[in-house]
Design a protein around this motif. Sequence first.
Motif, mmCIF file in Angstrom:
data_model
loop_
_atom_site.group_PDB
_atom_site.id
_atom_site.type_symbol
_atom_site.label_atom_id
_atom_site.label_comp_id
_atom_site.label_asym_id
_atom_site.label_seq_id
_atom_site.Cartn_x
_atom_site.Cartn_y
_atom_site.Cartn_z
ATOM 1 N N ALA A 63 -12.626 -7.465 4.395
ATOM 2 C CA ALA A 63 -12.524 -6.108 4.477
ATOM 3 C C ALA A 63 -11.420 -5.592 5.586
ATOM 4 O O ALA A 63 -10.904 -4.522 5.369
ATOM 5 C CB ALA A 63 -14.152 -5.605 4.857
ATOM 6 N N PHE A 64 -11.696 -6.183 6.687
ATOM 7 C CA PHE A 64 -10.818 -5.921 7.684
ATOM 8 C C PHE A 64 -9.354 -5.968 7.533
ATOM 9 O O PHE A 64 -8.608 -5.016 7.927
ATOM 10 C CB PHE A 64 -11.169 -6.260 8.968
ATOM 11 N N LEU A 65 -9.067 -7.003 6.720
ATOM 12 C CA LEU A 65 -7.792 -7.215 6.357
ATOM 13 C C LEU A 65 -7.304 -6.264 5.501
ATOM 14 O O LEU A 65 -6.171 -5.923 5.394
ATOM 15 C CB LEU A 65 -7.695 -8.811 5.699
ATOM 16 N N MET A 66 -8.223 -5.797 4.732
ATOM 17 C CA MET A 66 -7.659 -4.939 3.297
ATOM 18 C C MET A 66 -7.345 -3.397 4.161
ATOM 19 O O MET A 66 -6.437 -2.733 3.870
ATOM 20 C CB MET A 66 -8.785 -4.728 2.366
ATOM 21 N N LEU A 67 -8.298 -3.170 5.268
ATOM 22 C CA LEU A 67 -7.964 -1.973 5.944
ATOM 23 C C LEU A 67 -6.589 -2.029 6.473
ATOM 24 O O LEU A 67 -5.969 -1.125 6.570
ATOM 25 C CB LEU A 67 -9.213 -1.707 7.245
ATOM 26 N N SER A 68 -6.424 -3.278 7.345
ATOM 27 C CA SER A 68 -5.064 -3.487 8.051
ATOM 28 C C SER A 68 -3.883 -3.153 6.987
ATOM 29 O O SER A 68 -2.969 -2.342 7.202
ATOM 30 C CB SER A 68 -4.836 -4.638 8.713
ATOM 31 N N PHE A 69 -4.049 -3.823 5.780
ATOM 32 C CA PHE A 69 -2.895 -3.501 4.754
ATOM 33 C C PHE A 69 -2.853 -2.332 4.388
ATOM 34 O O PHE A 69 -1.820 -1.646 3.898
ATOM 35 C CB PHE A 69 -3.208 -4.711 3.543
ATOM 36 N N GLU A 70 -4.012 -1.348 4.023
ATOM 37 C CA GLU A 70 -3.883 -0.245 3.561
ATOM 38 C C GLU A 70 -3.101 0.756 4.704
ATOM 39 O O GLU A 70 -2.296 1.440 4.288
ATOM 40 C CB GLU A 70 -5.302 0.196 3.115
ATOM 41 N N ARG A 71 -3.609 0.345 5.908
ATOM 42 C CA ARG A 71 -2.773 1.150 7.100
ATOM 43 C C ARG A 71 -1.154 0.745 6.891
ATOM 44 O O ARG A 71 -0.553 1.694 7.041
ATOM 45 C CB ARG A 71 -3.393 1.062 8.296
ATOM 46 N N THR A 72 -1.166 -0.447 6.856
ATOM 47 C CA THR A 72 0.251 -0.900 7.047
ATOM 48 C C THR A 72 1.172 -0.721 5.947
ATOM 49 O O THR A 72 2.534 -0.029 5.808
ATOM 50 C CB THR A 72 0.422 -2.427 7.590
ATOM 51 N N LEU A 73 0.717 -0.955 4.599
ATOM 52 C CA LEU A 73 1.490 -1.000 3.395
ATOM 53 C C LEU A 73 0.898 0.135 2.640
ATOM 54 O O LEU A 73 1.774 0.257 1.719
ATOM 55 C CB LEU A 73 1.554 -2.340 2.782
ATOM 56 N N GLY A 74 0.101 0.816 2.995
ATOM 57 C CA GLY A 74 -0.536 1.942 2.042
ATOM 58 C C GLY A 74 -1.145 1.322 0.686
ATOM 59 O O GLY A 74 -1.185 2.079 -0.162
ATOM 60 N N MET A 75 -1.542 0.080 0.782
ATOM 61 C CA MET A 75 -2.161 -0.393 -0.429
ATOM 62 C C MET A 75 -3.610 0.402 -0.748
ATOM 63 O O MET A 75 -4.360 0.125 0.165
ATOM 64 C CB MET A 75 -2.408 -1.982 -0.442
ATOM 65 N N PRO A 76 -3.690 1.096 -1.593
ATOM 66 C CA PRO A 76 -5.059 1.798 -1.918
ATOM 67 C C PRO A 76 -6.250 1.176 -2.284
ATOM 68 O O PRO A 76 -6.700 1.164 -3.551
ATOM 69 C CB PRO A 76 -4.476 3.224 -2.843
ATOM 70 N N PHE A 77 -6.863 0.356 -1.309
ATOM 71 C CA PHE A 77 -8.207 -0.006 -1.830
ATOM 72 C C PHE A 77 -9.368 0.821 -1.393
ATOM 73 O O PHE A 77 -10.252 0.899 -2.221
ATOM 74 C CB PHE A 77 -8.358 -1.342 -0.704
ATOM 75 N N PHE A 78 -9.431 1.766 -0.406
ATOM 76 C CA PHE A 78 -10.505 2.458 -0.086
ATOM 77 C C PHE A 78 -10.119 3.862 -0.305
ATOM 78 O O PHE A 78 -11.004 4.717 -0.379
ATOM 79 C CB PHE A 78 -10.870 2.026 1.253
ATOM 80 N N ASN A 79 -8.785 4.315 0.027
ATOM 81 C CA ASN A 79 -8.559 5.836 -0.049
ATOM 82 C C ASN A 79 -8.414 5.987 -1.381
ATOM 83 O O ASN A 79 -7.568 5.382 -2.257
ATOM 84 C CB ASN A 79 -7.513 5.831 0.754
ATOM 85 N N PRO A 80 -9.007 7.101 -1.903
ATOM 86 C CA PRO A 80 -8.746 7.513 -3.359
ATOM 87 C C PRO A 80 -7.584 8.237 -3.352
ATOM 88 O O PRO A 80 -6.888 8.520 -2.463
ATOM 89 C CB PRO A 80 -9.742 8.936 -3.685
#
Lengths: 620, 210
Positions: A283-300
């Motif tokens: 989960a924290f890895l996904m947050l980090s990747f969403e912040r870094t690369l903009g991979m939309p896992f959690f943000n609609p």
Amino acid sequence: MQLTSLGLVRGIIGYFVGLVVGMAVVMISRLALGMSAWDQEAGWVGGIIFATIGFMLAVGSMTDWLKWTRGVETPFHHGPPVGKPAWTRYFSVDYNHKVIGIQYGVTGFLLLLIGGSFALVFRAELADSGISFLQPGTYNTFLSMHAWVALASILLGVGGMANYLVPLMIGAEDMAFPRLNAFAYWINVPAIITLMISMLFGWDSGWTAYPPLSLRGPVGYQMVFWAIFSIGLSSILGSLNLIVTMLTMRPKGMTLFRMPIFCWAILATSIIQLTATQLIGLAFLMLSFERTLGMPFFNPLYNALGENIGGQPLLFQHLFWFYSHPAVYVFVLPGLGIISELLPVFARKPLFGYRWIALSSLAIALVGFLVWGHHMFTSGYGEYLRVVFMISTLLVAVPTGVKFFSWLGTLWGGRLTFPTPMLFTLGAISVFLIGGLSGPILATAATDLFLHDSYFVVGHFHATIFGGFVFPFFAAIYYWYPKITGRMYNEMLGKIHFWLMTPGFWVMSLAQMTAGTMGMRRRIADYDPALGVEPVHMLITIAGFVIAFSILLMIYNLFTSAEVGALAGNNPWRSRSPEWQIPSPVPEHSYAQPIAVVGEPYDYGLAGSTYVAMAGAGDD
Amino acid sequence: MTAITTGVHAVAAHHEAHDDYAVQLRRNRLGLWLFFISEAFLFGGLLATRFYLWGDTRPELDQAIGLIVTSVLLLSSVSMRLAETAMEKGNRQLFSIFILLTAFLGLVFLGGVVIFEWGLIPALYQGHLTPWGDKYGAVVFAMTGMHALHVVSGIVFIFIVWNLARKGHFSPQRHWGVESCAIYWHYVDVVWIFFYPALYLIGNAVHLSH
Ligand code: HEM
Ligand SMILES: [Cu+2]
């Protein structure tokens, strides 16, 4: 002696060299891809990864493995390092489980102090209404740091008890994989440095790091994600090691149901840590990747037609709580094991219902996987899920109740004595009772809708965690202190510590719950005095400082007694456990001869019963 | 007299060393399997993410590529098994050939993922997914990326083992290094057996407008 001969010093140098190298690698790659060189998210992520590797290489925790890849044998060295003072082994890579246990325990204790002092800072702010000295952003950083530093301290404290005690209790010379053991300890240290760096940038969501807030806040979040990832790696590797140790290294005659009960607690804990931890890491890895690369896992993310083609914030909560609920049992099961371990010794009676206790630990661990949704009653997930998670959560009360009844049964009619470890054990039970009883109130969806995110929850989990971890941890420290140092602590100071801390804690957690029912929300820097909670807050703050003061007494006691305390002898508590049959402090190789188990572990007061047969026991 | 005692000692020491190896082997095996159980939760979390975000839909991926890389990976497991058997029979040369073949197939798989699935080299193949574009890109990259990371570490592992074997470090009786490398490789393959249908087969292909 050179400073750089200390592994820790080399590791810290390696950390900062790695940080610079990692940032440089990211910048060069970005330039090569035609982007601007500096991006703080990517730069810090690269920096932290390299810094962690740099630390682990420089401290020497991977030296042997790297040699293995080239086919070089690495014979074991026992004892303090050659040509250096004995204390240096505690600051370098050492493979002896007793050294590693102390390293875990002391680091955990240090973090408890740091995390606790963060709490004192924001408690001072909350003592009266209005903003006095902490701006809301800083307040939130202190609050969030308090939580993760304290949680890390618990994980390390648990690691300390498990690493020191489990091999001793099962008569093994060491853990199954000593090098992995050292690695699992040391990876915490760069993680702690990273976590501390996060304070420079701040982060404000509380420990749960829910998106979307954690996706928008300052870059301090990246440090939190990667620090917790490393600490999680430590949990996984450490628990793997403990399971193998307990399953394959028990002495002759020690069936699973003849292990000291603390080992059962650690077995259950390890099962959780081995598996569930992956989910918070992910989960924290996904947050980090969403912040870094903009991979939309959690943000609609909405397209022109108004469809969500992006992620969903609730997914994070599921992944997070799938770990973090079982994790609360990681915090408390070892402590509950300590309670069950110490009560028979100080009641001079058999442990009531050994098998039930052993299995209740497993049951709590397994049922604990099915209840994560009780943290999400107000999250807006499907309403039918509330019922499901409510029922499964209330089920946990059953095995927990088993433990309470066993403790009562053990105390009943015992010949009780009350030295400090016993006091803390009883204190633990009283505090855990407060916390435990507030659990079902929260687990009932109807009441939780009102209490969620209020100070009632704060009161609930501080009581469970203090009752399940902090009090038993202190009991364990006082109890095994003579085994570790060879000397007794000061009983008078120990009792003063207890009589300050325990009532202080009762007041604190009951007041927290009261504030919650009066409408005080958690995680805010200020409140409306019209709620009428101001006196309650003052009480909580005062109680907090009393608890902190009592812990300073403990530290003073532990430091001075190591020099001047009375010699303890092998077995001051007349325990039946194997580690008390050998000299204090424990020799390098613990047991001169393999031990054999010939009876039940807790048959205190039964004439003629023995637990371990030991060649040369009682020689000295 | 002295000679005899030394002899007895030597035999005893030899026995002990043998037992030590067997004991440690048992622990190593248990440890490795526990590691797999742990990793199963990581991959399980990714699968859960896929089903949570995609439900019964899936992106339009190139089915030919999926089928090819999957077959290559399965073949690599066969060659890994052959390598291990060769080691058990003491045939070093055959071992070297098959273990290098495994690594080669692993590299082909990686190439398939990176060049075709990811479209990282547009000159060779124009990919149509990006990690940041939508939930399909994000999840495809997360799942294949985490899996590829394991394949890469498996290939590194293979080269270490190959090199050690070349230097004569293993015997038909004692080759934990080879054994663990092989099990690890099979494990990573099994993970793909779950990932492949989750990415390529389950659900209705949708074409999203951005
Ligand atoms: C075994 C010891 C326990 C520990 C260490 C513990 C720990 C915690 C923690 C840390 C939280 C707060 C999480 C947050 O930051 O939001 C929490 C919340 C909660 N706990 Fe416990 N807990 C324990 C026992 C129980 C029991 C026995 C129950 C119910 C039978 C229970 C039910 C709940 C519920 C429903 C919440 C969510 C409250 C809310 O956020 O609205 N807990 N617990
Ligand atoms: Cu919970």
